[in-house]
Design an enzyme around this catalytic site. Structure first.
Site, PDB file in Angstrom:
ATOM      1  N   ILE A  83     -50.061 -39.408  -6.974  1.00 33.00           N
ATOM      2  CA  ILE A  83     -50.344 -39.802  -8.351  1.00 33.00           C
ATOM      3  C   ILE A  83     -49.391 -40.924  -8.718  1.00 33.00           C
ATOM      4  O   ILE A  83     -48.172 -40.777  -8.573  1.00 33.00           O
ATOM      5  CB  ILE A  83     -50.198 -38.612  -9.317  1.00 33.00           C
ATOM      6  CG1 ILE A  83     -51.168 -37.490  -8.926  1.00 33.00           C
ATOM      7  CG2 ILE A  83     -50.460 -39.061 -10.756  1.00 33.00           C
ATOM      8  CD1 ILE A  83     -50.999 -36.216  -9.732  1.00 33.00           C
ATOM      9  N   GLU A  84     -49.948 -42.038  -9.141  1.00 30.12           N
ATOM     10  CA  GLU A  84     -49.107 -43.199  -9.483  1.00 30.12           C
ATOM     11  C   GLU A  84     -48.173 -42.822 -10.626  1.00 30.12           C
ATOM     12  O   GLU A  84     -48.584 -42.192 -11.600  1.00 30.12           O
ATOM     13  CB  GLU A  84     -50.018 -44.375  -9.841  1.00 30.12           C
ATOM     14  CG  GLU A  84     -49.284 -45.676 -10.031  1.00 30.12           C
ATOM     15  CD  GLU A  84     -48.710 -45.780 -11.416  1.00 30.12           C
ATOM     16  OE1 GLU A  84     -47.497 -46.082 -11.502  1.00 30.12           O
ATOM     17  OE2 GLU A  84     -49.438 -45.540 -12.393  1.00 30.12           O
ATOM     18  N   SER A  85     -46.897 -43.203 -10.500  1.00 29.64           N
ATOM     19  CA  SER A  85     -45.857 -42.642 -11.361  1.00 29.64           C
ATOM     20  C   SER A  85     -45.986 -43.037 -12.828  1.00 29.64           C
ATOM     21  O   SER A  85     -45.743 -42.215 -13.718  1.00 29.64           O
ATOM     22  CB  SER A  85     -44.476 -43.035 -10.832  1.00 29.64           C
ATOM     23  OG  SER A  85     -44.340 -44.444 -10.783  1.00 29.64           O
ATOM     24  N   CYS A 184     -40.160 -50.900  -5.354  1.00 24.85           N
ATOM     25  CA  CYS A 184     -41.546 -50.601  -5.697  1.00 24.85           C
ATOM     26  C   CYS A 184     -42.457 -51.685  -5.127  1.00 24.85           C
ATOM     27  O   CYS A 184     -42.173 -52.881  -5.281  1.00 24.85           O
ATOM     28  CB  CYS A 184     -41.697 -50.524  -7.211  1.00 24.85           C
ATOM     29  SG  CYS A 184     -43.411 -50.381  -7.760  1.00 24.85           S
ATOM     30  N   ASP A 191     -35.674 -48.668  -6.170  1.00 18.34           N
ATOM     31  CA  ASP A 191     -35.739 -47.207  -6.144  1.00 18.34           C
ATOM     32  C   ASP A 191     -34.502 -46.710  -5.400  1.00 18.34           C
ATOM     33  O   ASP A 191     -34.328 -47.007  -4.212  1.00 18.34           O
ATOM     34  CB  ASP A 191     -37.002 -46.723  -5.424  1.00 18.34           C
ATOM     35  CG  ASP A 191     -38.280 -47.092  -6.163  1.00 18.34           C
ATOM     36  OD1 ASP A 191     -38.281 -47.029  -7.405  1.00 18.34           O
ATOM     37  OD2 ASP A 191     -39.272 -47.447  -5.496  1.00 18.34           O
ATOM     38  N   GLU A 224     -42.766 -41.743  -1.091  1.00 21.96           N
ATOM     39  CA  GLU A 224     -43.353 -40.832  -0.113  1.00 21.96           C
ATOM     40  C   GLU A 224     -43.488 -41.492   1.258  1.00 21.96           C
ATOM     41  O   GLU A 224     -43.193 -40.873   2.294  1.00 21.96           O
ATOM     42  CB  GLU A 224     -44.738 -40.365  -0.599  1.00 21.96           C
ATOM     43  CG  GLU A 224     -44.717 -39.602  -1.912  1.00 21.96           C
ATOM     44  CD  GLU A 224     -44.889 -40.492  -3.146  1.00 21.96           C
ATOM     45  OE1 GLU A 224     -45.272 -39.963  -4.198  1.00 21.96           O
ATOM     46  OE2 GLU A 224     -44.627 -41.723  -3.059  1.00 21.96           O
ATOM     47  N   ARG A 252     -36.910 -42.346 -13.027  1.00 25.81           N
ATOM     48  CA  ARG A 252     -37.335 -43.515 -13.798  1.00 25.81           C
ATOM     49  C   ARG A 252     -38.421 -43.052 -14.770  1.00 25.81           C
ATOM     50  O   ARG A 252     -39.333 -42.340 -14.370  1.00 25.81           O
ATOM     51  CB  ARG A 252     -37.867 -44.615 -12.883  1.00 25.81           C
ATOM     52  CG  ARG A 252     -38.255 -45.880 -13.651  1.00 25.81           C
ATOM     53  CD  ARG A 252     -38.926 -46.901 -12.768  1.00 25.81           C
ATOM     54  NE  ARG A 252     -38.032 -47.377 -11.735  1.00 25.81           N
ATOM     55  CZ  ARG A 252     -38.440 -47.926 -10.608  1.00 25.81           C
ATOM     56  NH1 ARG A 252     -39.730 -48.032 -10.358  1.00 25.81           N
ATOM     57  NH2 ARG A 252     -37.573 -48.352  -9.717  1.00 25.81           N
ATOM     58  N   GLY A 253     -38.307 -43.479 -16.018  1.00 25.69           N
ATOM     59  CA  GLY A 253     -39.293 -43.070 -17.008  1.00 25.69           C
ATOM     60  C   GLY A 253     -39.348 -41.571 -17.207  1.00 25.69           C
ATOM     61  O   GLY A 253     -40.404 -41.012 -17.517  1.00 25.69           O
TER      62      GLY A 253
END
Length: 276
Positions: A83-85, A184, A191, A224, A252-253
């Site tokens: 799932i895209e963050s 990213c 990251d 991942e 992050r976020g």
């Protein structure tokens, strides 16, 4: 070749929705990245899980009172999708002004939505702040390799050719480094992570492991896939009886991502580290 995440909210200006909106979740198929590593869903050489921790989780009771919790989401490593963050963050933010009858009711909604997006059953825990505070900050077992002296002359791509082992010496040990960094693949943002290698097999040269991990410094990929690449490179070199590679990434976020890949049973310790 375009990265599939380029169609996601990542790197784009987004409107923050505060009412429950499951359509915000953006799945990305793992198959393309598996193929880059010579893998497919039928040939994965590991077991594993991606643990996501959410520190900005809030919703309303039927009376309109806000509730906060820390969310723990476990996505199987063999699920068809990640799932895209940013979409994950936007989805969780959409709960902020939404009412749920109980904590269990919210957990059921999260399990349903995240499992649909991932294409596999996702585990969900909603933890109280007191529970997580009681756990404290985790300390890693084993040996930190970060003070070893190494010479580095390349950061643009992972360099498995740097890895060395002593085939004549069999060991069981845990090594870890706080110097893992990648970027990213869409935004180029850094990251930061801590990586743990727990193995039983020919003795891995720790300085060569550190140099190899540093070679990821300008590499662009998702958390991942970085961990899967490291797992495969170490497995290829060592042919170990046991191997676990576990990364704990800085949040992050409001989300941190912690991929775990292993030849043995999946049993990650999810206590946060000092940078998380």
């Amino acid at each position: 070749m375009h990265h599939p995440a380029e169609h996601s909210p990542l790197g784009k200006t987004s409107e923050y929705v505060s009412r429950y909106t499951p359509s915000l979740l953006f799945p990305i198929a793992r198959a393309a990245k598996w193929a880059e590593l010579g893998l497919s869903a039928a040939t994965l050489p590991y077991r594993g899980v991606d643990i996501w921790n959410c520190y900005e989780l809030s919703w309303l009771t039927p009376a309109g009172k806000p509730v906060v919790a820390i969310g723990e989401f476990s996505i199987p490593a063999d699920s068809p999708n990640i799932i895209e963050s940013k979409s994950f963050k936007l989805y969780l933010n959409s709960l902020n002004q939404s009412s749920f009858d109980s904590r269990d009711a919210l957990r059921a909604v999260l399990e349903q939505d995240l499992s649909v997006a991932a294409g596999a059953a996702v585990g969900v825990r909603l933890r109280s702040l007191d529970e997580v505070a009681e756990e404290g900050v985790g300390r890693l077992p084993g040996r930190c390799i970060d003070e070893l002296e190494i010479a580095v002359d390349g950061y643009e791509r992972p360099r498995p050719e740097l890895l060395r082992c002593d085939a004549g010496r069999f060991v069981e040990e845990q090594l870890y480094s706080h110097l893992l960094k990648s970027n990213c693949p869409v935004t180029g943002q850094p990251d930061w992570g801590t990586l743990v290698v727990d193995y039983r097999g020919p003795a891995l040269d720790p300085a060569s492991l550190l140099a190899y991990l540093v070679s990821f410094r300008q590499h662009q990929d998702f958390h991942e896939q970085c961990v899967e690449r490291i797992f495969l490179d170490l497995r290829r070199l060592l042919q170990p009886q046991a191997l676990t590679v576990y990364a704990r990434y800085v949040r992050r976020g409001g989300l941190d991502i912690n991929p775990y890949r292993s030849l043995v049973d999946v049993a990650p310790d999810n206590r946060r580290l000092v940078r998380q």
